[in-house]
Write a protein that holds these residues in place. Structure first.
Motif, mmCIF file in Angstrom:
data_model
loop_
_atom_site.group_PDB
_atom_site.id
_atom_site.type_symbol
_atom_site.label_atom_id
_atom_site.label_comp_id
_atom_site.label_asym_id
_atom_site.label_seq_id
_atom_site.Cartn_x
_atom_site.Cartn_y
_atom_site.Cartn_z
ATOM 1 N N LEU A 7 -56.864 81.157 14.395
ATOM 2 C CA LEU A 7 -58.225 80.966 13.869
ATOM 3 C C LEU A 7 -58.903 79.789 14.571
ATOM 4 O O LEU A 7 -60.068 79.887 14.972
ATOM 5 N N ARG A 11 -62.204 80.038 16.895
ATOM 6 C CA ARG A 11 -63.349 79.202 16.531
ATOM 7 C C ARG A 11 -63.795 78.364 17.736
ATOM 8 O O ARG A 11 -64.990 78.275 18.029
ATOM 9 N N CYS A 49 -64.386 83.235 11.412
ATOM 10 C CA CYS A 49 -64.593 81.861 11.881
ATOM 11 C C CYS A 49 -65.882 81.236 11.347
ATOM 12 O O CYS A 49 -65.907 80.053 11.007
#
Length: 194
Positions: A7, A11, A49
């Protein structure tokens, strides 16, 4: 990689893509699909995100502002304790850092305005933070009597923003040294004794 690392990686890739695309072609012209293509992630992963494109723009803007504030604060703290030296050090640090990557300058001074209401609060927080920095850096020095220091700080921050917008849009951008000299003149004349 763990789920958290994946993640964070996605991001960061989206932030990198947005940094370029929001600078050119611009926030309004950039689609989520294009961001995802540039970041090499799926559209579904985008929403894991960020909740929206506006949230991503805010994250980019706030990162630029935070980095700029850190650079300017350090320069002001390390400068000799005179109004002229503090002002010149802070302005030089800000202008050089902001213009070192035109994308940063564009996000902070053009796209933040073009985005409409999307970044109004984020922009106000940034202006407030820079105005407080100006007030703090000049607090030990004599100021023109009867003038509200807060309003003067806001005014000189606005002048600096307009100088950078000119640098971004002019056919023949003024040299960085000239921007620094003009901004320092405005700040010192506004903040110092008459």
């Amino acid at each position: 990689m763990s789920a958290e690392q994946r993640l964070a990686d996605r991001r960061e890739r989206l932030m990198t893509a947005a940094y370029s695309l929001y600078a050119k072609p611009g926030f309004a012209e950039t689609t989520i699909e294009r961001l995802c293509s540039e970041a090499r992630i799926s559209n579904r992963a985008f929403y894991e995100c960020f909740g929206s494109q506006e949230e991503l723009l805010q994250a980019c803007h706030e990162r630029c502002v935070d980095e700029s504030l850190a650079v300017v604060s350090k320069a002001v703290q390390e400068a000799p304790n005179t109004l002229d030296d503090r002002v010149k050090a802070g302005i030089r640090a800000y202008i050089e850092f902001t213009t070192a990557d035109w994308r940063r300058a564009r996000i902070m001074h053009v796209e933040v305005r073009r985005s409409g209401d999307v970044l109004t609060l984020s922009r106000q927080r940034a202006i407030d933070a820079f105005a407080r920095l100006v007030e703090d850096a000049s607090a030990d020095f004599v100021h023109p009597p009867g003038l509200n220091r807060r309003l003067v700080a806001l005014g000189v921050v606005g002048a600096l923003q307009e100088l950078l917008i000119e640098w971004l849009h002019a056919e023949a951008p003024p040299p960085i040294g000239e921007l620094v000299d003009v901004a320092a003149h405005i700040f010192i004349r506004s903040l110092g004794t008459p």
